[in-house]
Design an enzyme around this catalytic site. Structure first.
Site, PDB file in Angstrom:
ATOM      1  CD  GLU A   2      -7.684  -1.203   8.590  1.00 34.90           C
ATOM      2  OE1 GLU A   2      -8.483  -0.929   7.697  1.00 34.90           O
ATOM      3  OE2 GLU A   2      -6.466  -1.358   8.389  1.00 34.90           O
ATOM      4  N   GLY A  27       6.335  -2.260   3.023  1.00 36.83           N
ATOM      5  CA  GLY A  27       5.988  -2.613   4.399  1.00 36.83           C
ATOM      6  C   GLY A  27       6.569  -3.964   4.799  1.00 36.83           C
ATOM      7  CG  ASP A  28       4.571  -6.344   7.733  1.00 36.34           C
ATOM      8  OD1 ASP A  28       3.910  -5.907   6.773  1.00 36.34           O
ATOM      9  OD2 ASP A  28       4.042  -6.863   8.738  1.00 36.34           O
ATOM     10  NE  ARG A  57      -5.320  -6.409  -5.351  1.00 38.05           N
ATOM     11  CZ  ARG A  57      -6.613  -6.591  -5.437  1.00 38.05           C
ATOM     12  NH1 ARG A  57      -7.123  -7.196  -6.457  1.00 38.05           N
ATOM     13  NH2 ARG A  57      -7.416  -6.121  -4.497  1.00 38.05           N
ATOM     14  CG  ASP A  96       2.268  -2.725  10.704  1.00 39.73           C
ATOM     15  OD1 ASP A  96       2.885  -2.135   9.804  1.00 39.73           O
ATOM     16  OD2 ASP A  96       1.307  -3.490  10.492  1.00 39.73           O
ATOM     17  CB  THR A 137       3.544   0.691   6.951  1.00 39.03           C
ATOM     18  OG1 THR A 137       2.193   0.626   7.448  1.00 39.03           O
ATOM     19  CG2 THR A 137       4.439   0.497   8.132  1.00 39.03           C
ATOM     20  CB  ILE A 138      -0.119   4.968   7.003  1.00 34.41           C
ATOM     21  CG1 ILE A 138      -1.183   3.889   6.820  1.00 34.41           C
ATOM     22  CG2 ILE A 138       0.186   5.671   5.693  1.00 34.41           C
ATOM     23  CD1 ILE A 138      -2.578   4.454   6.556  1.00 34.41           C
ATOM     24  CG  ASP A 139      -1.284   0.132   9.236  1.00 36.13           C
ATOM     25  OD1 ASP A 139      -1.899   1.163   8.915  1.00 36.13           O
ATOM     26  OD2 ASP A 139      -1.680  -1.020   8.962  1.00 36.13           O
ATOM     27  N   GLY A 154       0.837  -1.202   0.000  1.00 35.50           N
ATOM     28  CA  GLY A 154       0.000   0.000   0.000  1.00 35.50           C
ATOM     29  C   GLY A 154       0.868   1.247   0.000  1.00 35.50           C
ATOM     30  CG  LEU A 211      -9.124  11.570   3.934  1.00 38.33           C
ATOM     31  CD1 LEU A 211      -9.491  12.116   2.560  1.00 38.33           C
ATOM     32  CD2 LEU A 211     -10.206  11.951   4.934  1.00 38.33           C
ATOM     33  NE  ARG A 219      -2.549   3.095   1.332  1.00 43.87           N
ATOM     34  CZ  ARG A 219      -3.128   1.919   1.051  1.00 43.87           C
ATOM     35  NH1 ARG A 219      -3.585   1.163   2.030  1.00 43.87           N
ATOM     36  NH2 ARG A 219      -3.223   1.517  -0.173  1.00 43.87           N
ATOM     37  N   GLY A 262      -5.214   0.523  10.521  1.00 43.40           N
ATOM     38  CA  GLY A 262      -4.450  -0.159  11.563  1.00 43.40           C
ATOM     39  C   GLY A 262      -4.879  -1.607  11.575  1.00 43.40           C
ATOM     40  NE  ARG A 263      -4.482  -5.672   6.590  1.00 42.82           N
ATOM     41  CZ  ARG A 263      -5.457  -6.458   6.128  1.00 42.82           C
ATOM     42  NH1 ARG A 263      -5.597  -7.678   6.571  1.00 42.82           N
ATOM     43  NH2 ARG A 263      -6.296  -6.035   5.211  1.00 42.82           N
TER      44      ARG A 263
END
Ligand code: F6P
Length: 359
Positions: free
Chosen positions: A234, A114-115, A73, A141, A137-139, A10, A284, A286, A182-183
């Site tokens: 989320e 990201g990871d 993907r 993590d 990553t915005i998260d 992402g 929004l 991201r 926030g997965r």
């Protein structure tokens, strides 16, 4: 030296600042730089590989998104191939990827992701690819680094929304539940919620009890505070329950989270009788211009990634270890997942200032 840069997973505000800094730092050393479009698609003949130079990276540091495009993907080890009967077969295209890079004279790859992208980088490195990672990553993590660029911008966006929701919630004596990204980790909810003086913060690390949430809202009502702001990641879920999804996982695609905000809002209204609204901030968070913090961190990461390539730190990723940027082995960095630590001062301060986590 000819290096290639790719962005995967992402997007996050700051990707362009990394691309710009890495390109300029590489050119400064007399190297050539290629940009692989859409993750690794460009190396697999599914998109292009373009030249990056001072002209192509001019004026992009302040822009959100990525000029190279991205995808979540594009796992070359599990490449989805649709079959005539509608099913999807996953094939391993990693050898093809490595051979394609070799044929293009690419001597090193800088992968920004990201990871998930860092796990891919580790596997490609195990197969002999000379690769250096840049975590994003915005998260927030990705383990092994104190923070990732993109997070500060996402928090600012969520904070702006929370500030605006406060005034309308107060005017109408309503509860408003804001669902943020926030997965697996609740950093966005925690940081924006605390900075935005939310009343309730729900994060995946602390399964919530809806009665505790309602108790907090009733307590505020009794104290004459007839509105409340709830911020839910989320990936938050009730004690003994599971996260809310809007789409299940498919070949090469993770399950899509969503719905916890609405579910919590319904439950609050049903139990307290208070008018409750919910909204999902979604993508929004991201987009938009990276904040100064993210732009600076991204630029430092870009410069450090080129320095790591020059030092032959294959299989390493750059990481913020304040006050420095260092290179750490990806395998070591990914050894344990990064989550909100429940004894961290941010959580303690949130509790001490009256914020309820639903526990
Ligand atoms: O990993 C970042 C993230 O923003 C997660 O919080 C979220 O679940 C996911 O990306 C959504 O990604 P997309 O909708 O682009 O597949």
């Amino acid at each position: 030296m000819r290096i290639a840069i790719s962005t995967g997973g992402g997007d996050a505000p700051g990707l362009n600042a990394v691309i710009r800094a890495a390109t300029l730092a590489a050119i400064h050393r007399g190297w050539e730089v290629l940009g692989v479009r859409r993750g690794y698609y460009g190396l697999l003949g599914e998109d292009e590989v373009v030249t990056l130079n001072a002209d192509t990276v001019r004026g992009i540091a302040h822009l959100g998104g990525t000029i190279l495009r991205t995808t979540n993907r594009g796992n070359p080890f599990r490449w989805p191939v649709p079959q005539p009967d509608g099913s999807v077969l996953e094939i391993d295209r990693s050898d093809e990827l490595i051979e394609s890079a070799r044929q293009m004279g690419i001597e090193a790859v800088v992968t920004i992701g990201g990871d998930g992208s860092m796990h891919l980088a580790r596997k490609l490195h195990d197969k002999g690819m000379r690769i250096v990672g840049v975590p994003k990553t915005i998260d927030n993590d990705v383990p092994g680094t104190a923070s990732t660029f993109g997070h500060d911008t996402a928090v600012s966006t969520a904070l702006d929304a929370i500030d605006k929701l406060h005034t309308t919630a107060e005017s109408h004596d309503r509860v408003i539940v804001t669902e943020v990204m926030g997965r697996h980790a609740g950093f966005i909810a925690l940081h924006a919620g605390l900075a935005g003086t939310a009343d309730v913060i729900l994060i995946p690390e602390i399964p919530y009890d809806i009665e505790r949430v309602c108790d907090k809202i009733r307590e505020r009502d009794r104290a004459g505070r007839h509105f409340s702001i709830v911020v839910a990641a989320e990936g938050a879920f009730p004690r003994g329950g599971s996260p809310h999804f809007v789409e299940t996982a498919a070949a090469g695609v993770a399950a899509r989270l969503g719905g916890v905000g609405e579910a919590v809002a319904h439950a609050i209204e049903a139990r307290t009788g208070k008018e409750t609204r919910s909204l999902v901030l979604g993508h929004l968070q991201r987009g938009g211009q990276p904040t100064g913090y993210d732009r600076l961190l991204a630029t430092r990461f870009g410069g450090a990634a080129v320095a790591a390539v020059a030092a032959g730190k294959w299989g390493h990723m750059v990481a913020l270890r304040p006050p420095h940027i260092v290179a750490v082995p990806i395998a070591e960095a990914l050894a344990a997942p990064r989550r909100v630590e429940l004894d961290h001062d941010v959580v303690q301060t949130a509790r001490a200032t009256g914020i309820c986590f639903g526990d």
